[in-house]
Design a protein around this motif. Structure first.
Motif, PDB file in Angstrom:
ATOM      1  N   THR A  47     -38.737  -2.191 -94.226  1.00 26.73           N
ATOM      2  CA  THR A  47     -39.864  -2.886 -93.533  1.00 26.73           C
ATOM      3  C   THR A  47     -40.472  -4.164 -94.516  1.00 26.73           C
ATOM      4  O   THR A  47     -41.245  -4.914 -93.820  1.00 26.73           O
ATOM      5  N   ALA A  48     -39.844  -4.048 -95.809  1.00 25.18           N
ATOM      6  CA  ALA A  48     -40.444  -5.205 -96.679  1.00 25.18           C
ATOM      7  C   ALA A  48     -40.208  -6.456 -96.388  1.00 25.18           C
ATOM      8  O   ALA A  48     -38.994  -7.133 -95.995  1.00 25.18           O
ATOM      9  N   GLU A  49     -41.267  -7.291 -96.572  1.00 31.34           N
ATOM     10  CA  GLU A  49     -41.258  -8.642 -95.999  1.00 31.34           C
ATOM     11  C   GLU A  49     -41.837  -9.730 -97.037  1.00 31.34           C
ATOM     12  O   GLU A  49     -41.629 -10.891 -96.877  1.00 31.34           O
ATOM     13  N   GLY A  50     -42.051  -9.282 -98.212  1.00 26.78           N
ATOM     14  CA  GLY A  50     -42.644 -10.168 -99.276  1.00 26.78           C
ATOM     15  C   GLY A  50     -42.538  -9.677-100.736  1.00 26.78           C
ATOM     16  O   GLY A  50     -42.388  -8.430-100.764  1.00 26.78           O
ATOM     17  N   LEU A  51     -43.165 -10.267-101.380  1.00 27.65           N
ATOM     18  CA  LEU A  51     -42.816  -9.759-103.056  1.00 27.65           C
ATOM     19  C   LEU A  51     -43.951  -8.771-103.210  1.00 27.65           C
ATOM     20  O   LEU A  51     -43.545  -7.642-103.820  1.00 27.65           O
ATOM     21  N   PRO A  52     -44.996  -8.566-102.564  1.00 26.38           N
ATOM     22  CA  PRO A  52     -46.045  -7.325-102.913  1.00 26.38           C
ATOM     23  C   PRO A  52     -45.364  -6.136-102.118  1.00 26.38           C
ATOM     24  O   PRO A  52     -45.309  -4.983-102.809  1.00 26.38           O
ATOM     25  N   ASP A  53     -44.581  -6.190-101.064  1.00 27.93           N
ATOM     26  CA  ASP A  53     -43.915  -5.176-100.609  1.00 27.93           C
ATOM     27  C   ASP A  53     -42.669  -4.759-101.253  1.00 27.93           C
ATOM     28  O   ASP A  53     -42.509  -3.606-101.535  1.00 27.93           O
ATOM     29  N   LEU A  54     -42.145  -5.593-101.776  1.00 28.54           N
ATOM     30  CA  LEU A  54     -40.828  -5.351-102.781  1.00 28.54           C
ATOM     31  C   LEU A  54     -41.388  -4.620-103.871  1.00 28.54           C
ATOM     32  O   LEU A  54     -40.719  -3.705-104.373  1.00 28.54           O
ATOM     33  N   SER A  55     -42.472  -5.157-104.376  1.00 33.09           N
ATOM     34  CA  SER A  55     -43.002  -4.445-105.735  1.00 33.09           C
ATOM     35  C   SER A  55     -43.402  -2.991-105.304  1.00 33.09           C
ATOM     36  O   SER A  55     -43.275  -2.092-106.296  1.00 33.09           O
ATOM     37  N   GLN A  56     -44.029  -2.745-104.218  1.00 30.75           N
ATOM     38  CA  GLN A  56     -44.338  -1.345-103.813  1.00 30.75           C
ATOM     39  C   GLN A  56     -42.863  -0.444-103.752  1.00 30.75           C
ATOM     40  O   GLN A  56     -43.008   0.529-104.204  1.00 30.75           O
ATOM     41  N   VAL A  57     -41.911  -1.079-103.147  1.00 28.29           N
ATOM     42  CA  VAL A  57     -40.727  -0.356-103.026  1.00 28.29           C
ATOM     43  C   VAL A  57     -40.145  -0.004-104.592  1.00 28.29           C
ATOM     44  O   VAL A  57     -39.896   1.383-105.039  1.00 28.29           O
ATOM     45  N   ILE A  58     -40.368  -0.995-105.672  1.00 28.80           N
ATOM     46  CA  ILE A  58     -39.843  -0.797-107.027  1.00 28.80           C
ATOM     47  C   ILE A  58     -40.716   0.486-107.478  1.00 28.80           C
ATOM     48  O   ILE A  58     -40.264   1.224-108.212  1.00 28.80           O
ATOM     49  N   ASP A  59     -42.087   0.406-107.400  1.00 28.46           N
ATOM     50  CA  ASP A  59     -42.978   1.245-107.887  1.00 28.46           C
ATOM     51  C   ASP A  59     -42.666   2.571-107.398  1.00 28.46           C
ATOM     52  O   ASP A  59     -42.522   3.737-108.207  1.00 28.46           O
ATOM     53  N   ARG A  60     -42.293   2.842-106.057  1.00 32.26           N
ATOM     54  CA  ARG A  60     -41.910   4.042-105.439  1.00 32.26           C
ATOM     55  C   ARG A  60     -40.950   4.771-106.034  1.00 32.26           C
ATOM     56  O   ARG A  60     -40.802   5.777-106.099  1.00 32.26           O
ATOM     57  N   LEU A  61     -39.804   3.709-106.140  1.00 35.00           N
ATOM     58  CA  LEU A  61     -38.387   4.293-106.633  1.00 35.00           C
ATOM     59  C   LEU A  61     -38.540   4.715-107.738  1.00 35.00           C
ATOM     60  O   LEU A  61     -37.986   6.014-108.220  1.00 35.00           O
ATOM     61  N   GLN A  62     -39.505   3.967-108.806  1.00 38.33           N
ATOM     62  CA  GLN A  62     -39.305   4.440-110.230  1.00 38.33           C
ATOM     63  C   GLN A  62     -40.219   5.617-110.276  1.00 38.33           C
ATOM     64  O   GLN A  62     -39.960   6.676-110.960  1.00 38.33           O
ATOM     65  N   LEU A  63     -41.106   6.000-109.360  1.00 38.12           N
ATOM     66  CA  LEU A  63     -42.002   7.274-109.288  1.00 38.12           C
ATOM     67  C   LEU A  63     -41.152   8.446-108.871  1.00 38.12           C
ATOM     68  O   LEU A  63     -41.260   9.411-109.578  1.00 38.12           O
ATOM     69  N   SER A  64     -40.192   8.137-108.052  1.00 36.93           N
ATOM     70  CA  SER A  64     -39.333   9.226-107.597  1.00 36.93           C
ATOM     71  C   SER A  64     -38.339   9.624-108.800  1.00 36.93           C
ATOM     72  O   SER A  64     -37.931  10.846-108.898  1.00 36.93           O
TER      73      SER A  64
END
Length: 560
Positions: A47-64
């Motif tokens: 559902t990512a639509e912009g840089l803030p969403d993409l940054s959340q994806v990166i942070d969540r993946l790194q956390l996992s």
């Protein structure tokens, strides 16, 4: 912004759900600690639509990954992080490309891009584009040329690269090569791979120019123009090369051609303005700098240049307005701000606002210490304002930084002479002569004090004759005040007949400014009396006795 969609993400999501149903709740309980964060990252990625969403994806993946995943899930998460980082770096590069890299916000973005690309390259089998992107950044001014060469070389090892991208990599690597032969080979390869790109031959010529191979660079530009006679950038580079070869008229012709082809390009106007400035054609320079400012309002360098041109053209109020406009801009770089302060001081001095001029340069001198040019400018204003003690102190500071500064030695000698400190003046003049033995003004002043000082212990008629004769030779015996010095020197040596001869020649030259003084000197020699003189200018006081040593003033050339 439309982010890249990866179809296999949905497939993987379905597989995860299916596996959960097959193996039942026991497997779900045994899932890795980072699985929930990976699942959330998968949902956010879709559902990512912009840089803030993409940054959340990166942070969540790194956390996992930090919490821990099974091998297959970890590989999936790493691949997703790598893709997302590449996507964010690419999107941020678009922001950088549309702004100045000197902007503080852009510098922060660049640091983030570099960090993202380094993370991508830390994973197994990174995409080749990561090497190209990071190599491109490392090739920028302030980057790391060694790392740029390594990254671009790594990128060129990749098998499947389009010719245009491979050409870009060669071009970038050529710009950061330290070996000239290797650099030119890279440029030639780029040109061969992408022959329609007019930028690559231009960059090759720029490389030659930066290596001071001006003739070779000109030959390369001539070849470019023979193939593309309407290439405005080639004409601009040609003009710059002519400037460096001190062929100013040819440079002007090149810049004129560039303006015909690209009338909105500011570069030719700026270059023409600088040439006219060097040629002291200040009215023409003002026109050119004004055109630059019309095309690029608020740009600082042409504003500083125009202020200096106005100053030298006698348009003091206009010059002051430009200098103050520069100083009102908080984003001005330090060298240009210093130049604007110096110009403002000079303008104020020429407007006879000497106290303000002195205050301006005093403040600047405190802000930018250890600058001999500032101290010299300040000392000049002290002298004009009849503060010789302060001037001497300023010259002392200069000579502490640069003991062989000729102008400081000569000027401090003049200041001491104006104060009647003859022994100190002679000491400074003698040191200055060791630096510049052919300066007529210096030779004249030293000869004068050696011939006319009331202090017997410092007079030396024979040395005065020697120095005054040399000063006359250097000026072709055409300066009445120097002939006057030669006359005084012969009088001090007891040769009054020769003194009268030279003194009469000085009088005959009809120098209205010094005529009365010259007549008095001649009368003294006719009475067989040598001339004696001691100047004594107290701080902010009047001068006693008759013959002053001229103080040079006027607009100074300011480098920036």
């Amino acid at each position: 912004m439309n982010l890249r969609r990866v179809p296999w993400l949905a497939v993987i999501g379905s597989c995860v759900l299916a596996l959960s149903g097959v193996f039942g709740p026991d497997v779900a309980q045994a899932e890795s600690a980072g699985q929930a964060d990976l699942d959330e990252a998968l949902r956010l990625r879709v559902t990512a639509e912009g840089l803030p969403d993409l940054s959340q994806v990166i942070d969540r993946l790194q956390l996992s990954l930090d919490k821990g995943l099974e091998v297959e899930e970890a590989e999936l998460a790493e691949q997703m992080v790598s893709d997302a980082l590449m996507e964010r770096a690419s999107a941020l590069m678009q922001v950088v490309n549309s702004n100045s890299i000197q902007d503080d916000r852009v510098k922060q973005i660049l640091r983030l891009i570099v960090s993202d690309l380094r993370r991508v390259l830390a994973y197994d089998n990174p995409p080749p584009e990561a090497n190209l992107m990071l190599g491109r950044l490392m090739a920028l001014p302030g980057g790391d040329p060694h790392e740029a060469r390594r990254l671009l070389g790594k990128y060129l090892e990749a098998a499947e690269i389009q010719d245009s991208q491979r050409a870009e990599a060669y071009m970038l690597r050529g710009q950061v090569q330290t070996d000239e032969e290797k650099a030119l080979a890279d440029f030639d390869e780029a040109i061969k791979l992408d022959p329609d790109n007019e930028t690559y031959p231009l960059l090759r010529a720029v490389f030659l120019r930066n290596r001071e191979k001006f003739d070779e660079a000109l030959a390369a530009v001539d070849e470019m123009l023979s193939e593309s006679p309407e290439d405005a950038n080639a004409f601009i580079l040609q003009g710059e090369l002519f400037r460096q070869l001190d062929k100013q008229e040819q440079a002007l012709e090149s810049f004129d051609e560039a303006t015909k082809l690209a009338p909105q390009a500011p570069g030719p106007f700026q270059n023409r303005g600088e040439i006219y400035r060097e040629q002291k054609e200040y009215a023409k320079a003002i026109v050119e700098f004004s055109k630059v400012l019309e095309l690029q309002p608020g740009v600082v360098l042409p504003l500083v240049h125009r202020a200096e041109a106005y100053l030298n053209n006698g348009q003091l109020e206009e010059a002051l307005a430009d200098a103050e406009a520069v100083l009102a801009n908080d984003q001005v770089a330090a060298p240009q701000r210093v130049a604007a302060h110096r110009l403002r001081g000079e303008i104020l001095a020429q407007l006879n606002r000497l106290d303000e001029a002195i205050e301006e340069i005093e403040q600047l001198s405190r802000t930018v210490p250890n600058q001999p040019e500032l101290k010299m400018q300040l000392a000049l204003y002290y002298l004009v304002n009849k503060n010789p003690k302060e001037a001497i102190s300023a010259y002392d500071d200069v000579l502490l930084m640069d003991p062989e500064n000729f102008l400081a030695l000569r000027s401090r000698g003049d200041a001491n002479l104006n104060m009647g400190n003859h022994a100190e003046a002679i000491e400074d003049f003698e040191k200055a002569i060791l630096v510049e033995p052919e300066d007529a003004a210096l030779l004249n002043n030293l000869a004068w004090v050696l011939a006319t000082s009331p202090d017997a212990e410092v007079r030396n008629g024979e040395r005065a004759v020697e120095l005054a004769t040399k000063a006359c030779e250097l000026t072709d015996y055409k300066m009445p005040h120097i002939l006057s010095t030669l006359a005084a020197s012969f009088a001090e040596s007891g040769n009054f007949d020769t003194a009268i001869e030279w003194s009469q020649k000085a009088v005959n030259m009809d120098d209205p400014e010094n005529d009365e003084q010259l007549q008095k000197e001649l009368a003294s020699y006719q009475k067989k009396q040598p001339w004696r003189e001691r100047q004594n200018i107290a701080d902010n006081g009047d001068q006693t006795d008759s013959k002053a040593v001229p103080v040079e003033s006027g607009a100074q050339s300011i480098d920036f």
